[in-house]
Design a protein around this motif. Structure first.
Motif, PDB file in Angstrom:
ATOM      1  N   VAL A 151      47.023  27.270   0.399  1.00 41.96           N
ATOM      2  CA  VAL A 151      46.996  28.047   1.629  1.00 41.96           C
ATOM      3  C   VAL A 151      48.197  27.588   2.566  1.00 41.96           C
ATOM      4  CG1 VAL A 151      45.925  29.052   3.717  1.00 41.96           C
ATOM      5  CG2 VAL A 151      44.799  28.622   1.874  1.00 41.96           C
ATOM      6  N   GLY A 152      49.232  28.596   3.043  1.00 41.30           N
ATOM      7  CA  GLY A 152      50.220  28.508   3.765  1.00 41.30           C
ATOM      8  C   GLY A 152      49.814  28.491   5.290  1.00 41.30           C
ATOM      9  N   PRO A 153      50.897  28.577   6.021  1.00 37.21           N
ATOM     10  CA  PRO A 153      50.585  28.534   7.647  1.00 37.21           C
ATOM     11  C   PRO A 153      50.048  30.046   7.917  1.00 37.21           C
ATOM     12  CG  PRO A 153      53.112  28.474   6.938  1.00 37.21           C
ATOM     13  CD  PRO A 153      52.143  28.081   5.799  1.00 37.21           C
ATOM     14  N   MET A 154      50.382  31.118   7.213  1.00 40.16           N
ATOM     15  CA  MET A 154      49.734  32.336   7.491  1.00 40.16           C
ATOM     16  C   MET A 154      48.283  32.623   7.374  1.00 40.16           C
ATOM     17  SD  MET A 154      52.339  33.856   9.018  1.00 40.16           S
ATOM     18  CE  MET A 154      51.735  35.609   8.934  1.00 40.16           C
ATOM     19  N   GLY A 155      47.745  31.699   6.382  1.00 37.68           N
ATOM     20  CA  GLY A 155      46.222  31.509   6.235  1.00 37.68           C
ATOM     21  C   GLY A 155      46.012  32.282   4.640  1.00 37.68           C
ATOM     22  N   LYS A 197      27.519  21.104 -16.655  1.00 37.20           N
ATOM     23  CA  LYS A 197      27.992  19.860 -15.793  1.00 37.20           C
ATOM     24  C   LYS A 197      29.717  20.050 -15.427  1.00 37.20           C
ATOM     25  CE  LYS A 197      29.009  14.869 -16.229  1.00 37.20           C
ATOM     26  NZ  LYS A 197      29.012  13.605 -17.180  1.00 37.20           N
ATOM     27  N   TRP A 198      30.379  20.676 -16.221  1.00 40.10           N
ATOM     28  CA  TRP A 198      31.735  20.753 -15.830  1.00 40.10           C
ATOM     29  C   TRP A 198      31.920  22.086 -15.011  1.00 40.10           C
ATOM     30  CZ3 TRP A 198      36.085  21.399 -20.250  1.00 40.10           C
ATOM     31  CH2 TRP A 198      37.435  21.219 -19.613  1.00 40.10           C
ATOM     32  N   LEU A 199      31.128  23.234 -15.084  1.00 42.35           N
ATOM     33  CA  LEU A 199      31.089  24.158 -13.953  1.00 42.35           C
ATOM     34  C   LEU A 199      30.479  23.636 -12.635  1.00 42.35           C
ATOM     35  CD1 LEU A 199      31.325  27.370 -13.829  1.00 42.35           C
ATOM     36  CD2 LEU A 199      28.871  27.485 -14.364  1.00 42.35           C
ATOM     37  N   ARG A 200      29.751  22.869 -12.700  1.00 47.22           N
ATOM     38  CA  ARG A 200      29.297  22.127 -11.538  1.00 47.22           C
ATOM     39  C   ARG A 200      30.310  21.825 -10.766  1.00 47.22           C
ATOM     40  NH1 ARG A 200      25.826  18.987 -13.363  1.00 47.22           N
ATOM     41  NH2 ARG A 200      24.041  20.556 -13.589  1.00 47.22           N
ATOM     42  N   GLU A 201      31.083  20.804 -11.483  1.00 43.00           N
ATOM     43  CA  GLU A 201      32.427  20.189 -10.802  1.00 43.00           C
ATOM     44  C   GLU A 201      33.369  21.348 -10.117  1.00 43.00           C
ATOM     45  OE1 GLU A 201      34.172  17.880 -13.438  1.00 43.00           O
ATOM     46  OE2 GLU A 201      32.511  16.674 -13.912  1.00 43.00           O
ATOM     47  N   ILE A 202      33.425  22.425 -10.936  1.00 42.41           N
ATOM     48  CA  ILE A 202      34.374  23.419 -10.514  1.00 42.41           C
ATOM     49  C   ILE A 202      34.009  24.189  -9.277  1.00 42.41           C
ATOM     50  CG2 ILE A 202      35.504  25.640 -11.028  1.00 42.41           C
ATOM     51  CD1 ILE A 202      35.380  24.596 -14.158  1.00 42.41           C
ATOM     52  N   VAL A 203      32.651  24.428  -9.284  1.00 47.59           N
ATOM     53  CA  VAL A 203      32.237  25.232  -7.905  1.00 47.59           C
ATOM     54  C   VAL A 203      31.752  24.676  -6.889  1.00 47.59           C
ATOM     55  CG1 VAL A 203      31.537  26.988  -9.811  1.00 47.59           C
ATOM     56  CG2 VAL A 203      29.822  25.686  -8.896  1.00 47.59           C
ATOM     57  N   SER A 204      31.452  23.348  -6.966  1.00 47.92           N
ATOM     58  CA  SER A 204      30.881  22.444  -5.941  1.00 47.92           C
ATOM     59  C   SER A 204      31.881  21.863  -4.826  1.00 47.92           C
ATOM     60  CB  SER A 204      29.961  21.489  -6.453  1.00 47.92           C
ATOM     61  OG  SER A 204      29.033  22.322  -7.228  1.00 47.92           O
ATOM     62  N   GLU A 205      33.154  21.993  -5.036  1.00 45.48           N
ATOM     63  CA  GLU A 205      34.065  21.241  -4.225  1.00 45.48           C
ATOM     64  C   GLU A 205      33.892  22.303  -2.839  1.00 45.48           C
ATOM     65  OE1 GLU A 205      38.717  20.118  -4.219  1.00 45.48           O
ATOM     66  OE2 GLU A 205      37.704  20.792  -6.240  1.00 45.48           O
ATOM     67  N   ARG A 206      33.504  21.419  -1.751  1.00 47.30           N
ATOM     68  CA  ARG A 206      33.364  21.939  -0.354  1.00 47.30           C
ATOM     69  C   ARG A 206      34.183  22.613   0.177  1.00 47.30           C
ATOM     70  NH1 ARG A 206      29.517  21.062   3.385  1.00 47.30           N
ATOM     71  NH2 ARG A 206      28.358  19.375   2.156  1.00 47.30           N
ATOM     72  N   GLU A 207      35.717  22.039  -0.100  1.00 46.91           N
ATOM     73  CA  GLU A 207      36.707  22.684   0.377  1.00 46.91           C
ATOM     74  C   GLU A 207      37.314  23.784  -0.342  1.00 46.91           C
ATOM     75  OE1 GLU A 207      37.860  21.764   3.444  1.00 46.91           O
ATOM     76  OE2 GLU A 207      36.171  20.513   3.519  1.00 46.91           O
ATOM     77  N   ARG A 208      37.102  23.913  -1.403  1.00 43.89           N
ATOM     78  CA  ARG A 208      37.319  25.097  -2.155  1.00 43.89           C
ATOM     79  C   ARG A 208      36.372  25.716  -2.974  1.00 43.89           C
ATOM     80  NH1 ARG A 208      42.556  22.748  -5.667  1.00 43.89           N
ATOM     81  NH2 ARG A 208      40.871  21.721  -6.926  1.00 43.89           N
ATOM     82  N   PRO A 209      35.486  26.316  -2.529  1.00 47.75           N
ATOM     83  CA  PRO A 209      34.245  26.912  -2.975  1.00 47.75           C
ATOM     84  C   PRO A 209      34.615  28.156  -3.702  1.00 47.75           C
ATOM     85  CG  PRO A 209      34.386  27.598  -0.587  1.00 47.75           C
ATOM     86  CD  PRO A 209      35.500  26.532  -0.872  1.00 47.75           C
ATOM     87  N   VAL A 210      33.879  28.389  -4.766  1.00 52.13           N
ATOM     88  CA  VAL A 210      33.849  29.637  -5.585  1.00 52.13           C
ATOM     89  C   VAL A 210      32.653  30.440  -5.918  1.00 52.13           C
ATOM     90  CG1 VAL A 210      34.713  30.400  -7.863  1.00 52.13           C
ATOM     91  CG2 VAL A 210      35.618  28.466  -7.117  1.00 52.13           C
ATOM     92  N   SER A 229      47.614  32.120   0.483  1.00 51.97           N
ATOM     93  CA  SER A 229      48.532  31.521  -0.749  1.00 51.97           C
ATOM     94  C   SER A 229      49.609  32.374  -0.815  1.00 51.97           C
ATOM     95  CB  SER A 229      47.701  31.198  -1.854  1.00 51.97           C
ATOM     96  OG  SER A 229      48.548  30.575  -2.827  1.00 51.97           O
ATOM     97  N   PRO A 230      50.968  32.232  -0.759  1.00 53.14           N
ATOM     98  CA  PRO A 230      51.909  33.138  -1.203  1.00 53.14           C
ATOM     99  C   PRO A 230      51.993  33.197  -2.437  1.00 53.14           C
ATOM    100  CG  PRO A 230      52.700  31.367   0.561  1.00 53.14           C
ATOM    101  CD  PRO A 230      51.207  30.856   0.215  1.00 53.14           C
ATOM    102  N   GLY A 231      51.584  31.974  -3.178  1.00 49.88           N
ATOM    103  CA  GLY A 231      51.551  32.208  -4.638  1.00 49.88           C
ATOM    104  C   GLY A 231      50.850  33.282  -5.427  1.00 49.88           C
ATOM    105  N   TRP A 232      49.673  33.020  -4.679  1.00 53.90           N
ATOM    106  CA  TRP A 232      48.643  34.326  -5.058  1.00 53.90           C
ATOM    107  C   TRP A 232      49.007  35.520  -4.697  1.00 53.90           C
ATOM    108  CZ3 TRP A 232      44.004  32.868  -7.690  1.00 53.90           C
ATOM    109  CH2 TRP A 232      43.231  33.894  -8.050  1.00 53.90           C
ATOM    110  N   VAL A 233      49.445  35.841  -3.655  1.00 51.05           N
ATOM    111  CA  VAL A 233      49.843  36.973  -3.218  1.00 51.05           C
ATOM    112  C   VAL A 233      51.110  37.527  -4.177  1.00 51.05           C
ATOM    113  CG1 VAL A 233      51.085  38.518  -1.288  1.00 51.05           C
ATOM    114  CG2 VAL A 233      49.326  36.911  -0.960  1.00 51.05           C
ATOM    115  N   ALA A 234      51.834  36.685  -4.677  1.00 48.23           N
ATOM    116  CA  ALA A 234      53.028  37.197  -5.474  1.00 48.23           C
ATOM    117  C   ALA A 234      52.566  37.593  -6.804  1.00 48.23           C
ATOM    118  CB  ALA A 234      53.975  35.852  -5.679  1.00 48.23           C
TER     119      ALA A 234
END
Length: 849
Positions: free
Chosen positions: A669-673, A520-533, A675-680
């Motif tokens: 995600v920043g304006p360049m498409g 149930k918890w995993l379903r919540e994590i992966v099912s967000e339309r704007e943030r798929p996993v 995530s600067p934090g992820w790249v760092a």
């Protein structure tokens, strides 16, 4: 049709202008030089894939006209000449100066049951083999005097298919030795080099093959010879195959036959490395050789152990190889008769704890003086597992240490990084792999360029995953519509979905299904339309490991659930090609073993050096690699009362990290498409991990900790007819005879309080029985209350003063001024000492006051 059907294979002739293609095909240098592999691939990509990326098999089957055309193609000839230039430059290199101390004539012999260099030589099963392969590649890069010894299997690890219900099918195929990058070793007279190993009532003959790995040669033994009866021909047929009889016979061929092969080749190693216990019978063969030369059993054992290194990769006692004493008697009674040695002395070498079985790890430990685990955590685990071999020594002080595993960067670093690293780290970065300052240059790479490489690697990975899943779907008679649904998020043309990889052997302790603890918890994590996993799983379970195969079925079951369809992908046929793509292409590398059962693990290292971010339990290498900023850590729930509660607690941590940290950071995600934090964080992954977890560092540690001291000990023990070995053996016998009668007592009044700056005087009377004062060390340990025996504990050696009264005791004394205030704990102890000992506690004896 009537009549006999004859078969004929017609091989092409390689044009003279391309003659050195055959040389390239017989040197596993190509396993880490991508331009060499690309040279073969561009001749015929479909055939290259069909022959499993084997250059030698490729040259036997490629169309003659393609070779003729290539010999006239200026573009191909240009690539060919560049490869030859790099090849000749590499092979023209000599030692790089990082092994000062090895003397002329020194040679390291490395024994292992499997070697994983490349999919074109399938004689490996998993992490042990890949690690051994990387070790040899690093040795080649360093130009060390080194030789490897293993077995040549017709069947390496199996090919895997998975049906619609998640059932694994193991498919074994025999290798055609003519297709492998191997050559038979020939004697001067032109005959094949063969060695004979005596078994009860028969002798087994093994042929010796050579593998070139850059500057290194590996010798492999094969028993599939017409001179051998059918049973003996099958001894080395399958990696880790057969019953216990086959297993012990494989290990005898490896250990005993391997030593004899080196003798036949005229090679005289000065340091011997047993990589896992399978090869430990080499200890017995070396003892036999020295006893035939005049040493007794005890002296031969000391000589052999003095220059032998043993590395264990196992984190549980049950994982160590063992055989019944009846089997050992059956196979080695003749050995004892030949040498006039007692069977009980031989059996004692393999005794461990309360078990009556003969333990190969115990044999390897007793037959060596240098022992290590493969990470800091695993070094501690191994010292506790082996503690009974040094019964009076605390585990943290026994001779077991560690060298953390690493990966061969040229093999596993994607070439897509080369241009960026040349620009921002400097042209010599590939020669500065352990230079942290050099790798700090990763931070100067512009984010958009870094992200572009990461996305390119991800697209390549998704392309292969889609191809594998399409083949899997077709074989399992799935529909195209279903395949489209499964692959809708794995789009290499738009690789922006967060992709998390889990690929490794499906052993139960690796907990592949921990992710499904709370669906149930995993379903919540992966099912967000704007943030798929998307989670990608791959791996094999041993055919005899039914719980491991149940894990595969569980993953397949969850992947079929409508809410997880396309979000959990299970890819069959896990192999080195798929592994290379996954560790370079996913965004996150997931690893959640049961602590502390992950000896090291190297897949996370391969991922980390490519900018993939690790999400792992703090076990194995990640227990020391995690710095709080280069990934995420799941703290082991070591206080959990049972397995179920531990799994629940650690799964909760995993879900919280995914939900609160991993997914939000990736999609910030920043304006360049991107995530600067992820790249760092991805940059920091490379900068912090690559200079530490590369095999150049690992090999330098093996050299300084083990290979150099082992070679030096060999010279000390072998000097003047093995006088050192004889002396140590006789001294140890004297110590063992007297030890139970050795006692110590304190003579001073043991003050409970002194002022800072005052001197503490300690006097101890020791009854040494037949020993002399130079045979022991009396030591005071000094530190804060609660300190374990670690680097914070100070040790002070007491001096021998003379007789202590008239009772035959000896007086040892110490005067020193403590430089600490407050509560202090100190203890007194005594242990045997000889200047020729390799490790001060190798006898496992200690007396505490």
């Amino acid at each position: 049709m009537p009549g006999t059907n004859y078969q004929l294979e017609i091989n092409p002739r390689v044009p003279q202008r391309l003659a050195r293609l055959e040389e390239l095909a017989n040197d596993l240098w190509y396993s880490w030089d991508r331009p060499t592999r690309a040279l073969f691939s561009r001749l015929h990509p479909v055939l290259w894939h069909a022959v499993g990326h084997s250059p030698k098999a490729f040259l036997k089957r490629v169309d003659q006209q393609r070779l003729i055309d290539a010999a006239e193609d200026p573009v191909f000839l240009g690539a060919y000449n560049r490869v030859l230039s790099a090849y000749d430059t590499y092979h023209g290199e000599t030692a790089r100066g990082n092994h000062a101390g090895l003397q002329d004539g020194d040679l390291i012999a490395y024994f292992c049951a499997e070697f994983g260099f490349h999919e074109s030589l399938p004689i490996y099963g998993g992490g042990l083999g890949i690690l051994a392969g990387d070790h040899c590649k690093a040795v080649s890069d360093a130009c060390l005097p080194f030789v490897g010894v293993g077995l040549l299997y017709r069947q390496g690890y199996f090919h895997q298919t998975i049906d619609n219900d998640g059932n694994q099918q193991a498919i074994y195929t025999d290798s055609d030795f003519d297709d492998l990058p191997i050559t038979p070793v020939m004697r001067r007279g032109g005959s094949e080099l063969r060695v004979t190993v005596e078994f009860p009532d028969r002798s087994v003959i093994a042929r010796v093959w050579q593998v070139r790995v850059g500057h290194v040669k590996i010798y492999l033994l094969d028993t599939d010879l017409e001179e051998n009866p059918p049973h003996d021909r099958d001894i080395a047929h399958r990696l880790y195959g057969g019953d216990r009889v086959t297993r012990i016979e494989q290990e005898i061929i490896l250990g005993v036959g391997g030593v004899r092969a080196l003798q036949e080749l005229g090679l005289q190693p000065t340091a011997w490395h047993i990589n896992e216990g399978h090869a430990a019978f080499l200890v017995l063969e070396r003892i036999r050789t020295l006893m035939k030369g005049g040493l007794d059993f005890a002296g031969a054992l000391e000589a052999v152990a003095a220059n032998t290194v043993f590395t264990t990769h196992t984190a549980v006692p049950a994982g160590h190889d063992h055989f019944t004493t009846e089997m050992i008697r059956h196979y080695f009674e003749g050995w004892c008769r030949e040498l006039n040695a007692r069977v009980d002395d031989l059996l004692a070498l393999g005794r461990a704890g309360e078990s009556a079985d003969f333990n190969m790890t115990a044999l390897a430990v007793r037959g060596s003086r240098f022992h290590n685990g493969v990470s800091r955590v695993h070094g501690g685990v191994s010292s506790r597992i082996c503690a009974s071999l040094w019964p009076q020594i605390e585990p943290q002080e026994n001779p077991v240490t560690y060298v953390t595993n690493a990966v061969h960067v040229p093999t596993f670093l994607a070439t897509d990084w080369n241009e960026l690293f040349d620009r921002f780290l400097g042209p010599g970065w590939s020669q500065r792999l352990t230079d942290h300052a050099c790798w700090g240059g990763v931070y100067t790479i512009p984010d958009h360029l870094f992200w572009s490489v990461r996305q390119s690697l991800k697209a390549q990975m998704l392309h292969l995953v889609r191809h594998r899943l399409a083949e899997q779907n077709a074989r399992n008679h799935g529909s195209e519509a279903h395949l489209d649904r499964v692959l809708r998020l794995a789009d290499p043309t738009n690789p922006h979905v967060l992709t998390i990889g889990f690929a490794r052997r499906f052993a139960t302790y690796k907990r592949a299904a921990l992710l499904f603890e709370d669906l149930k918890w995993l379903r919540e994590i992966v099912s967000e339309r704007e943030r798929p996993v998307v989670f990608i799983f791959a791996g094999k379970a041993h055919p005899a490991d039914h719980p491991g195969q149940d894990l595969i079925r569980r993953i397949a079951e969850v992947a079929r659930m409508p809410e997880f369809e396309g979000r959990i992908l299970l890819v069959e046929g896990y192999d080195l090609q798929l592994a290379r793509r996954l560790v370079t292409g996913v965004d996150v590398w997931l690893n959640n073993p049961v602590y502390p059962l992950e000896a090291s693990g190297t897949s996370g290292m391969k991922a980390g050096i490519n900018g993939v971010v690790n999400l792992s339990v703090l076990d194995g290498w990640w227990g020391e690699g995690y710095d709080g900023k280069n990934g995420w850590a799941i703290k082991p729930a070591t206080s959990a009362p049972d397995d179920a509660r531990r799994n629940h607690d650690e799964a909760r941590t995993l879900y919280e990290l995914l939900q609160d940290s991993v997914i939000p950071l990736y999609y910030d995600v920043g304006p360049m498409g991107y995530s600067p934090g992820w790249v760092a964080m991805a940059k920091h992954s490379i900068a912090s991990l690559l200079p530490r977890y590369n095999t150049a560092r690992m090999l330098a540690e093996y050299l300084s900790k083990f290979y150099l001291p082992a070679a030096n000990q060999w010279r000390r023990y072998a000097h003047e007819g093995f006088g050192g070995a004889r002396e140590v053996a006789a001294w140890k016998a004297k110590v063992r005879a007297a030890w139970n009668r050795v006692t110590l007592r304190r003579l001073d009044d043991a003050p409970r309080r002194i002022r800072f700056g005052e001197t503490l005087k300690v006097e101890v009377a020791v009854n040494l029985d037949s020993l002399g004062p130079r045979d022991v060390v009396v030591e005071l340990l000094f530190g804060r209350p609660g300190y374990a025996l670690d680097e914070r504990t100070r040790a002070y050696r007491l001096n021998h003063v003379g007789p202590a009264g008239g009772g035959g005791e000896h007086l040892f004394a110490l005067e020193f001024t403590p430089d600490l205030c407050g509560k202090i704990d100190y203890r007194l102890r005594l242990y045997p000492y000889h200047e020729l000992l390799t490790h001060r506690f190798e006898m496992g004896m200690m007396k505490w006051l």
